[in-house]
Design a protein around this motif. Sequence first.
Motif: not given
Length: 122
Positions: A38-41, A63-66, A89-90, A120-121
């Motif tokens: 993934r690439q955030g802005q 950051s995504v485990k679980g 933040e995803d 995600v908002s």
Amino acid sequence: QVQVEESGGGLVQPGGSLRLSCVASGSIFGIGYMGWYRQGQGKERELVAEISMSSNMVDYADSVKGRFTISRDNAQKTLYLQMNSLKPEDTAVYYCNAKIRAIARNTYDDYWGKGTLVTVSS
């Protein structure tokens, strides 16, 4: 010609879920490791999760485990990413990567999809 294509992105509220899919198509001899990036802005592209050919080895970013689960269906040449408990933040463009050996080639090459946007908002 080999290509991979993602789908399943969209707008979701914090705490919600989405399932991404990635389908490989074309003249394919075999598919090795597959992964989601993934690439955030304003950020660099990062590995989210990856999975081996037989699905016996998986790895996730801390950051995504679980919360996220990667899986694949080799018969359908499809990769999945189940994303639960999503956080702002995803938010990013999610890319599929696959190590594919095309017919008439002797090596596994990197193939990337064009990406699917997850927002995600509230």
